[in-house]
Design an enzyme around this catalytic site. Structure first.
Site, short mmCIF file in Angstrom:
data_model
loop_
_atom_site.label_atom_id
_atom_site.label_comp_id
_atom_site.label_asym_id
_atom_site.label_seq_id
_atom_site.Cartn_x
_atom_site.Cartn_y
_atom_site.Cartn_z
N LEU B 238 47.66 60.53 -12.14
CA LEU B 238 47.09 61.57 -11.28
C LEU B 238 47.64 61.53 -9.84
CD1 LEU B 238 44.99 63.85 -11.02
CD2 LEU B 238 43.34 62.11 -10.30
N ASP B 239 48.15 62.67 -9.38
CA ASP B 239 48.60 62.83 -8.00
C ASP B 239 49.66 61.81 -7.59
OD1 ASP B 239 46.84 64.95 -7.76
OD2 ASP B 239 45.23 63.72 -6.96
#
Lengths: 295, 295, 295, 295
Positions: B238-239
């Site tokens: 994530l990210d």
């Protein structure tokens, strides 16, 4: 917004935080008007989340026919009306602020602050520089400032006496600001508490990114497109104190860690200079883990 | 650096990454010169850490008396000489790039991209917009573009079929870019892999600060003095995908979360527009977890 | 600082300029406290050069048990005490501001403002759009807004009747702001006077550089490394009105005039959006040829 | 992009401008590959308006088994093929560049450059400082650098001999750069010609705004919202030479001229440092009244 100590530029500066309520501005400004105060600068902020009110007012000192002590004395009655949690200071810009710098080997922030003080840009006297390496002694002494070298043992567990020595060298000056100008040592919690609200650090990243050691290496590894610096008050939790100022500079794929270090230095200098200036001019009010900055 | 498809503005764009060695530039530029190529733009980067070489060259299409297929065919021999790890593409700016947008409720990035495409600023066709809410259907259809609403169950464990539906709606267009324009859903790992190098996200923080949900609330709570946005390729973590572009805007103590959301929107739009443009113009080369951007 | 018309977010906004003197802040804040006003935002500025004092105060409307007319009525007595030169307004953010846009062929500023109004970001109603070309009629009508095309003769000497027509189309709405959103026509002096303090222009250069026509061409020819945009009030002297806001973006040797036009558009949009917002929120006070902006 | 003189960091740097044609990149890169050159950095630009081609290439010196003189000798044959108008230089970063500074009373740019040279950030030796006031003698000598005070008569008509003296004090060092670090004197045309391409000025405005004297006063009077600085080559026409670098900083209505001077100093220092660095690293190619900067 230039502060100065010369005659008509002298200011009395009131900084105040208290629970928000109707009529506070009226109460304070009526007080100032009653003593003849000519307001030169005024900032207000009411924070709906915390229910707190903040203000900073700079008044032409020559407009008030009272000494600072008497003014403080009279204002304390007003402050009392604003509630027992009220925190305030009343300062005279005619008084030069005392600053002690803590440094290590990297000299760019030290040079920059010395240059700004020499140019009259900061209303401050650098009382002493304390280094955990002797590297910056020569440049410090050239400016006619005392340099104290304190040797730090390699083992972090053994650094207590060294920190105690630093504390004494600092406290003898009762400084308004203790600046960690790339000091590279983590202050023990008791020193953080002892200098609470006065110890200012420059961290070489855009916090909360890249907390801790070697932030430029972390930034390089992550491939960010901007690097930054953060000026903040020192608290026991590492790199988590209230932020005073931040800024960034663009980097690209061709920039090495060395380039980032070089480009970052310019941001560190600017961010620390702004943060220190605002602190010394009583423009920064801390509430909880955040700051209100009347810049 | 304006891309366009009109006659003399048509370009052949070569993007290439390979192990660094002496003579690569000579080999490629000699090839281009031999086919008569008039170089309009050229970027080079040799990364000493990874030992990798990157280049992007834009050549006036009219200067080369070969079709794209034949040019690719001939260049593949050059690429083979540069080693088996060499990755390259050769694109014709005369071909409009296909883009599919994934959206949720917030429309500012969608509006912005539609406006830029309408103004001829991006050499792209928006093939479809897929939303997990129906809110942005009307504005999409006004531009004459298909909108597909896919209902997502509340339970994250039950979203597999919805993602499968999104995948089909996207893949039918074989797009050059799948843009998560504030999609607010975390793609499952297999979709990240499937669209690797084509799925572009705009995250509303200056990564790696404030990963995950509600970054403006996180930024407000931390008291940062700048907020930002990050355009990056989507990867399973994530990210954490390779960053294409970032930017920031100043905020102060008087700014609420609502103000940050409003100020942040302008940064999100700009950062996504730049990142998408560079991606569509083959200016972004990914290597490991980082990008080389010949902007 | 988000303005809004919903219940508790409604504000009464006082903006005032008068000759500086001791006690003004006390006088105004005492008045506000006496009517129960809870101050949400307050800005002050005393200009030592002009001897003028400026303030803007936003008060929670729900905290004052008076209608706007009665509040104005009572405050006029205070204003009278501050001297005959005092200028002030008292506005209710519950009232939506009326805006008329003047446009030509370039639609990016129009699109941007329409998008912001649609998103609820500006407390404004776009009453009408007037164009000296018909190009932007379709996009305007899509938003359900009236578009009026006024044909302008080629000969500048013959444009009087066209301007008269524009004036009528604008004045019927009695707008708070007349925005020249890349209108590309120089208003005649009498219209400048007629809309003084309400006509806002976006000029596509960092004024005072590149006054007049084709500023991006001028910037390209000069080889500047930054280009900018300026939002200012319109006055009879071309591009010389009081500046509300400016910003810049970096350009390089590889950027053509076309690239500058594209990059500049993003700055124009942002600068105009900020300037218009501040104007509509009564944050901009004009004094002589300069502005005070309580942003 | 850090230049340095240490072993493997030594580079040969080729900077070249010539009429654009097909095959130039191939010709140059083939030459470099033939002598074994490992390219570390390469920049190219073809200007469609002037029909001119520019390149800068940095090659690892250790990869080429030739001395600089022999390399130049061999390359001159290549340059000859590119046409008689071709201009080129071939530099060895192992050679420290010689710089002479011209100063007046304001020391911030002088301090900044001395600090950067001391920190090893600029590959330069400050050979001498020449001042038309004696104020900066002490700080210069502290760094072990010669300071020459040249008295300038009040009457501009009588300054010829003073300029002649400056010329001699500068020319004895045959410097790569003559930096007007806030020199505040307008060079006579013959000196501009004599030092053409080597004399670098820092002007304290965002040119072409506020040409000439007291730009901060001009900026204050106009009410601009950003102030800036410009680093440019000196030419006989005042403040009109080719621009190397510019930057800006935000100001507001509360900033006095004194504040602008203070804020502007930081921009001046940064802009001059960048411009000087790029000049000394042969990153700046001048063509007509504009520059190509391979930064």
């Amino acid at each position: 917004m230039t502060s100065a100590a010369s005659s008509d530029d002298r200011r009395y500066v009131l900084s105040l935080g208290c629970p928000d309520a109707t009529g506070i501005v009226a109460r304070i400004s009526t007080f100032l008007a009653d003593v003849g105060g000519s307001i030169v600068e005024a900032g207000y902020h009411a924070d709906p989340d915390s229910g707190w009110f903040f203000t900073r007012q700079a008044v032409r000192a020559s407009s008030i026919p009272l000494g600072l002590d008497e003014l403080r004395d009279r204002f304390s009655a007003v402050a009392a009306e604003l509630g027992p949690e009220t925190e305030w200071t009343l300062q005279d810009t005619g008084e030069t602020k005392r600053v002690v710098l803590l440094v290590s080997k990297e000299g760019h922030c030290l040079h920059d602050i010395l240059g700004r003080v020499a140019a009259g840009e900061l209303n401050a006297e650098i009382c002493a520089v304390v280094g955990n390496h002797p590297d910056l002694e020569r440049v410090t002494r050239r400016h006619g400032i005392d340099f104290h070298y304190v040797s730090f043992p390699k083992d972090p567990e053994q650094r207590g006496p060294a920190f105690e020595q630093v504390r004494k060298l600092v406290d003898v000056h009762d400084p308004h600001a203790v600046v960690l100008a790339r000091f590279m040592q983590i202050l023990p919690p008791e020193l953080c508490e002892h200098w609470a609200g006065r110890a200012i650090n420059i961290h070489h990243s855009f916090l909360p990114s890249f907390i801790g050691a070697r932030p430029y290496h972390q930034a390089f590894a992550r491939g960010v497109k901007l690097i930054g610096a953060t000026c903040h008050y020192v608290t026991p939790e590492l790199d988590a104190g209230p932020i005073i100022e931040q800024d960034v500079v663009r980097v690209g794929h061709a920039d090495t860690v060395g380039d980032m270090v070089r480009l970052g230095r310019d941001v560190e200098k600017l961010v620390l200079a702004r943060g220190l200036r605002w602190h010394l001019e009583d423009r920064v009010l801390v509430h909880g883990s955040k700051t209100v900055v009347f810049s």
